[in-house]
Design an enzyme around this catalytic site. Structure first.
Site, PDB file in Angstrom:
ATOM      1  N   LYS A  47      -8.627  -5.940  12.974  1.00 13.77           N
ATOM      2  CA  LYS A  47      -8.243  -5.015  11.930  1.00 13.77           C
ATOM      3  C   LYS A  47      -8.746  -3.619  11.948  1.00 13.77           C
ATOM      4  CE  LYS A  47      -5.894  -4.346   7.927  1.00 13.77           C
ATOM      5  NZ  LYS A  47      -4.415  -4.099   7.795  1.00 13.77           N
ATOM      6  N   GLY A  64       0.611  -1.356  -0.005  1.00 16.43           N
ATOM      7  CA  GLY A  64       0.115   0.106   0.019  1.00 16.43           C
ATOM      8  C   GLY A  64       0.816   1.360  -0.056  1.00 16.43           C
ATOM      9  N   ASN A  65       2.201   1.418   0.760  1.00 20.74           N
ATOM     10  CA  ASN A  65       2.915   2.522   0.864  1.00 20.74           C
ATOM     11  C   ASN A  65       3.612   2.773  -0.551  1.00 20.74           C
ATOM     12  OD1 ASN A  65       2.734   2.678   3.612  1.00 20.74           O
ATOM     13  ND2 ASN A  65       3.791   0.622   3.766  1.00 20.74           N
ATOM     14  N   LYS A 122      -3.340  -8.923   2.685  1.00 23.70           N
ATOM     15  CA  LYS A 122      -3.129  -8.661   1.133  1.00 23.70           C
ATOM     16  C   LYS A 122      -1.841  -9.699   1.105  1.00 23.70           C
ATOM     17  CE  LYS A 122       0.696  -6.289  -0.245  1.00 23.70           C
ATOM     18  NZ  LYS A 122       1.708  -5.764   1.001  1.00 23.70           N
ATOM     19  N   LYS A 141       3.885 -10.909   5.984  1.00 19.57           N
ATOM     20  CA  LYS A 141       4.811 -11.163   4.604  1.00 19.57           C
ATOM     21  C   LYS A 141       5.777 -12.107   5.017  1.00 19.57           C
ATOM     22  CE  LYS A 141       5.248  -6.073   4.041  1.00 19.57           C
ATOM     23  NZ  LYS A 141       3.890  -5.970   3.419  1.00 19.57           N
TER      24      LYS A 141
HETATM   25  P1  ADP Z   1       2.792  -2.858   3.046  1.00 22.60           P
HETATM   26  O1  ADP Z   1       2.086  -1.619   2.899  1.00 22.60           O
HETATM   27  O2  ADP Z   1       3.916  -2.949   1.959  1.00 22.60           O
HETATM   28  O3  ADP Z   1       2.220  -4.054   3.320  1.00 22.60           O
HETATM   29  P2  ADP Z   1       3.841  -2.534   5.856  1.00 22.60           P
HETATM   30  O4  ADP Z   1       3.790  -1.132   6.337  1.00 22.60           O
HETATM   31  O5  ADP Z   1       2.500  -3.414   6.185  1.00 22.60           O
HETATM   32  O6  ADP Z   1       3.885  -2.554   4.490  1.00 22.60           O
HETATM   33  O7  ADP Z   1       4.979  -3.571   6.294  1.00 22.60           O
HETATM   34  C1  ADP Z   1       6.285  -2.951   6.136  1.00 22.60           C
HETATM   35  C2  ADP Z   1       6.865  -2.307   7.511  1.00 22.60           C
HETATM   36  O8  ADP Z   1       7.004  -3.415   8.321  1.00 22.60           O
HETATM   37  C3  ADP Z   1       8.148  -1.634   7.207  1.00 22.60           C
HETATM   38  O9  ADP Z   1       8.146  -0.441   6.804  1.00 22.60           O
HETATM   39  C4  ADP Z   1       8.549  -1.580   8.647  1.00 22.60           C
HETATM   40  O10 ADP Z   1       8.483  -0.514   9.701  1.00 22.60           O
HETATM   41  C5  ADP Z   1       7.849  -2.825   9.314  1.00 22.60           C
HETATM   42  N1  ADP Z   1       8.520  -3.937  10.025  1.00 22.60           N
HETATM   43  C6  ADP Z   1       8.031  -4.572  11.290  1.00 22.60           C
HETATM   44  N2  ADP Z   1       9.196  -5.312  11.680  1.00 22.60           N
HETATM   45  C7  ADP Z   1      10.006  -5.365  10.543  1.00 22.60           C
HETATM   46  C8  ADP Z   1      11.260  -6.297  10.604  1.00 22.60           C
HETATM   47  N3  ADP Z   1      11.458  -7.321  11.451  1.00 22.60           N
HETATM   48  N4  ADP Z   1      12.106  -5.903   9.379  1.00 22.60           N
HETATM   49  C9  ADP Z   1      11.557  -5.110   8.547  1.00 22.60           C
HETATM   50  N5  ADP Z   1      10.540  -4.236   8.687  1.00 22.60           N
HETATM   51  C10 ADP Z   1       9.700  -4.530   9.816  1.00 22.60           C
HETATM   52 MG    MG Z   2       0.670  -4.457   4.994  1.00 20.84          MG
END
Ligand code: ADP
Ligand code: MG
Length: 318
Positions: A125, A7-8, A210, A272
């Site tokens: 959520k 989403g980012n 997602k 993820k």
């Molecule tokens: P997306 O929109 O791509 O799903 P998210 O914000 O849900 O992105 O997930 C990515 C974020 O996860 C990163 O920006 C980071 O701040 C966070 N994060 C949490 N734990 C970790 C980790 N162990 N290693 C890397 N990033 C992490």
């Molecule tokens: Mg996410």
């Protein structure tokens, strides 16, 4: 290969969220995806929709005195169309620049969840805007909804995040891919639906993660690689501490150990990591988590966090 856009990637933190900003971000993403396709990979694209669906819920709410607001699953369908349009146009434009002879199509995608998924008993959520305590309590009483106080910022509605079971449109998606189309599918985790005993589907108020939905999509279209593109180049252990260490290429077993130690954020990196571990466990060749601008380098084994079944497979990429 299945590629998920975070989403980012589409609406970056600190941006206002205008159409122009979102289109520019999508265009950057599409340039990366086109590079993967140009180097011979067959790609199916999925994406997040958190920020877009949040904005849409505010718009429906604000206009509710004049027109009836739409339920969450219809907002999900609307954002699939919105983001799909941006990808179709941007990726198509890049294809014409690079002389790649492929079409891009979006499928409004429904994803079946179990009616008795335990997530429905414990909604977690948060969706949509923040409200006052008074408004939240009224909604809880009158509409039987679940609300929580979200980190001192106000009250938000929470919905269930059930496990994706089956993608309804898989057969059509596979046909489109086989006919040389790039398909955008399962956006925002897909529209959650339940199926009754007569195979009738109906939408439910829920949000499917997602990353888990993209893993499902990857498996259903027989993808060999799952690539999750987000806003960090690597998964890290001891994330955000002076001991932070970025992870490179590793085995499922190694990743599961870090998972058990609790290194990955529940609503962010956690799903993820779960998606990539499950994908490779279920027979997928390789799964990658990296940032959007490094997709091609990651596929070449030069960067990103990558999971393989065993040490032999790791050595082949490294
Ligand atoms: P997306 O929109 O791509 O799903 P998210 O914000 O849900 O992105 O997930 C990515 C974020 O996860 C990163 O920006 C980071 O701040 C966070 N994060 C949490 N734990 C970790 C980790 N162990 N290693 C890397 N990033 C992490
Ligand atoms: Mg996410």
């Amino acid at each position: 290969m299945a590629v998920a856009l975070g989403g980012n990637a589409i609406l970056q933190a600190g941006q206002e969220g205008t159409a122009d900003e979102q289109l520019a971000n999508v265009k950057n993403a599409c340039e990366q995806i086109a590079k993967l396709i140009d180097s011979g990979y067959e790609v199916v694209v999925s994406h997040g929709n958190g920020p877009q669906v949040g904005s849409l819920l505010i718009q429906h709410e604000a206009g509710s005195d004049e027109v009836p607001p739409m339920p969450l699953e219809i907002c999900g369908a609307q954002t699939q169309g919105q983001i799909g349009y941006m990808v179709q146009q941007s990726l198509g434009n890049v294809f014409r620049e690079l002389d790649i002879n492929k079409n891009v199509l979006t499928t409004v995608t429904q994803v079946v969840v179990n009616e008795d998924d335990e997530a429905f008993a414990n909604p977690t959520k948060p969706v949509g805007p923040f409200y006052s305590e008074e408004e939240a309590k009224k909604a809880m009483e009158e509409k039987d909804e679940n609300w929580i106080e979200d980190s001192g910022r106000g009250w938000r509605k929470v919905v269930a995040s059930p496990v994706p079971q089956k993608i309804v449109e898989t057969e059509s998606i596979k046909e489109l891919i086989a006919n040389d189309n790039v398909v955008v599918a399962s956006g925002g985790g897909g529209i959650p639906v339940v199926e009754d005993e007569n195979e009738q589907l109906s939408g439910v108020e829920a949000v499917i993660d997602k990353d888990l939905a993209t893993r499902k999509l990857a498996e259903e279209v027989d993808a060999d690689i799952l690539m999750i593109l987000t806003d960090v180049p690597n998964v890290a252990i001891n994330f955000g501490t002076p001991q932070q260490e970025n992870l490179g290429i590793l085995t499922i077993a190694e990743m599961e150990e870090y998972q058990a130690e609790g290194h990955f954020g529940t609503g962010s990196m956690g799903p993820k990591v779960q998606a990539v571990v499950d994908f490779v466990k279920n027979g997928g060749e390789r799964a990658i988590i990296t940032s959007l601008d490094q997709a091609l380098e990651a596929i070449e084994g030069k960067t990103g966090t990558q999971i393989c079944a065993d040490k032999d497979a790791v050595n082949q990429i490294a």
